[in-house]
Design an enzyme around this catalytic site. Sequence first.
Site, PDB file in Angstrom:
ATOM      1  N   HIS A  57       0.877  -1.175   0.000  1.00 45.11           N
ATOM      2  CA  HIS A  57       0.000   0.000   0.000  1.00 45.11           C
ATOM      3  C   HIS A  57       0.919   1.231   0.000  1.00 45.11           C
ATOM      4  O   HIS A  57       2.030   1.176   0.549  1.00 45.11           O
ATOM      5  CB  HIS A  57      -0.820   0.142   1.280  1.00 45.11           C
ATOM      6  N   ASP A 104       2.305   1.915   3.488  1.00 47.22           N
ATOM      7  CA  ASP A 104       3.357   1.052   4.067  1.00 47.22           C
ATOM      8  C   ASP A 104       4.743   1.535   3.708  1.00 47.22           C
ATOM      9  O   ASP A 104       5.704   1.215   4.393  1.00 47.22           O
ATOM     10  CB  ASP A 104       3.305  -0.396   3.525  1.00 47.22           C
TER      11      ASP A 104
END
Length: 431
Positions: free
Chosen positions: A97, A100
């Site tokens: 993502h 992250d």
Amino acid sequence: MSSFFSDIDPVRFDPEAKGLAFRHYDPDRMVMGKSLKDHLRFAVAYWHSFAADGSDPFGAGTFGRPWFGDTMDDARRKADAAFEMFAILGQPFFCFHDHDVRPEGGSLAENHKRLNEIADIFEGKMAETGTKLLWGTANLFTHPRFMSGGATNPDPEVFAWSASTVRACMEVTHRLNGENYVLWGGREGYESLLNTDMGQELEHYGRFLSMVVEHKHKIGFKGQILVEPKPQEPSKHQYDFDVATVYGFLKRFGLEDEVKVNVEQGHAILAGHSFEHELATARTLGILGSIDMNRNDYQSGWDTDQFPNNVPEVALAYYEVLRAGGLAPGGTNFDAKLRRQSTDPVDLIAAHVGAMDVCARGLLAAAEMIEDDALEAPRRERYAGWESDEAKQMLGSSLSDVADRAEKDDVNPAPRSGRQEIIENIVNRYL
Ligand code: XLS
Ligand code: NI
Ligand code: NI
């Protein structure tokens, strides 16, 4: 280069090894005309392996990784450790993502700039190591702005923010030759019906997904667009409840040929299904895209995201995958995290090694059952009556035609055993 895993050698296939090794996952072993590596298409989930800190609702983080922090330098150190681990595992793919891989920037422009800076680093490391991107995705659930949803938020500005974020993540995924783009709508649902306009939220959600598909074609992204079903958590009720619900939603918005599903084991259980049920549903509807291979603790009833360790379950899952013709361009993503007491670098490696071995055993068992026709032969036999012309003709006639024929012939079918236990015993021979 980071030295986080410095004392850990690359993991090899060696069934006799005493230490860390693959005992079942021989990436080059050929099964049903393909290598195990190409069947399984393993991926590491960046968020759980490198961003999760071991905190739970009752206690603080326990992992204390050297890259924890909110600067771009921390993000670069994290990327070093991630690619170090991919190399140790010989992992062909990873997934991430935006949230992250880069710290939150406070504005859309700063977020996108940071994301693209990290993507530049990924691009270099991917070229160097050969690790590929299975899928990219946008995190539309962590930041407080998403507390009432992304695309289904009552506030149109959050819808707009989400559109910008998803566009940036899709374009980065495209640039890194990602093979899929995933949308998991953790907060696309509701907490209370008392303050929710479900009809409007579903309309917005459908339009948002259509925009994603339109944009995919506009930029020439050839990967699959995948929705990941889950019934609840963090929402009390999530709109993408399970595979069948997602299919109905796709049909309603005319997207059933454009979007497939990423099916997660733990989510299947939360929805009151088995993993193989969800996979069989996706296979039957022609929308199986990819899998997230992480289990729940059956006692806790939460999405605990544990590494798989149950060979019989995994075997039945891969049985459905093989029947569907395999995973590619999807793969097997370990959307799984360490338990908070597993604090050492070696725990992270061992978790993946064990999970890869469990999946290899499951797939090998599934392939053998298929090659031996072990389950399909009894299944065919059970439905053999439908091979006759008379039986087939029924399906093209009217209720009255079928009823008249039944009455004329005075049909009086006798019950026939489903042989469930016998078939369960057959499965057991392969595990
Ligand atoms: C959460 C989901 C999530 C998706 C990616 O339960 O599994 O991790 O896979 O957003
Ligand atoms: Ni999940
Ligand atoms: Ni998932």
